[in-house]
Design an enzyme around this catalytic site. Sequence first.
Site, PDB file in Angstrom:
ATOM      1  N   SER A 196       0.864  -1.191   0.000  1.00 48.21           N
ATOM      2  CA  SER A 196       0.000   0.000   0.000  1.00 48.21           C
ATOM      3  C   SER A 196       0.891   1.229   0.000  1.00 48.21           C
ATOM      4  CB  SER A 196      -0.847  -0.009   1.277  1.00 48.21           C
ATOM      5  OG  SER A 196      -1.558   1.205   1.423  1.00 48.21           O
ATOM      6  N   TYR A 229      -2.303  -0.241  10.469  1.00 45.27           N
ATOM      7  CA  TYR A 229      -2.294  -0.675   9.058  1.00 45.27           C
ATOM      8  C   TYR A 229      -0.942  -0.325   8.410  1.00 45.27           C
ATOM      9  CZ  TYR A 229      -4.028  -1.069   4.201  1.00 45.27           C
ATOM     10  OH  TYR A 229      -4.222  -1.412   2.883  1.00 45.27           O
TER      11      TYR A 229
END
Length: 256
Positions: A141, A154
Amino acid sequence: MSSKDFSGKRILVTGGSRGIGRAAVELFLDRGARVCVNGRSERTVSAALAELGSENALAAVGDVSTAAGCEQVVEAALAALGGLDVLVNSAGVARMVAIEESDEQVWDETLDANLKGTFFTCRAALPALRTSRGNIVNLASDAGLIGEAGLTVYCASKGGVVNMSRAMALEVAPDVRVNCVCPGYVDTDMVRRDYIDRTEDPAAAEQSLLDQAPLKRMATPEEVAHAIAYLASGNARNITGAALSIDGGTTAGHPA
Ligand SMILES: NC(=O)c1ccc[n+]([C@@H]2O[C@H](COP(=O)([O-])OP(=O)(O)OC[C@H]3O[C@@H](n4cnc5c(N)ncnc54)[C@H](O)[C@@H]3O)[C@@H](O)[C@H]2O)c1
């Protein structure tokens, strides 16, 4: 390369029943591969296979947040496909939670699905991938390259995926290539259903996500699937240890 450049290739996509994983499954099928679709439940995988309607789409049900689950999923894929050429780790979870509200459960759920699951699925698949001289594409990501407020846990998981992919690439070369993709916001359930639509003002929430990217747009799952397929293809035979950004410029630096 022809449009059937994955003809005969055997591919496992974790989290392949929806979102980015599902778009990758569809693209690989289109390009001639046999693809195992992973999801946590029999029901979601069966529903995905029914929608795909292809005899080249097969099931590999299981939860990849434990080492045993990862091994079970890879075993199911090897049994169905008879070997493995490409592993795509797309299973993942994201929860936008402030640090003070991030208890051990949030940490464990996020790290187990995103980082531990990716590691142990790779580990279980490596013998088959060494045999086929195959490759791995991990879903990292932009949150694995830069920090994002509200997404600390995250970010920890995806930063781990980026650097783990690099270390793994070094360790398993020249037999197996390992790369990751780093999308910014992608228009999937993870973003629209689980975040935007749950805010008080969904239009404003969406606009604020779009404003983070210099290109002022979210990626489609299909755009990310094309990047995954490129890294998995023979055209990328000299690429390993790479983290490919697909983020509308979010991680390029300060916008004008
Ligand atoms: N959507 C985005 O904006 C975005 C951006 C960057 C990276 N990513 C990453 O891309 C990947 C795919 O995201 P998406 O947007 O398609 O999300 P999604 O929520 O639409 O799909 C994720 C899929 O993974 C499955 N999954 C989650 N945990 C699992 C587990 N333990 N075992 C098996 N399956 C599991 C879910 O059930 C779901 O089917 C994730 O790793 C995510 O972190 C997404």
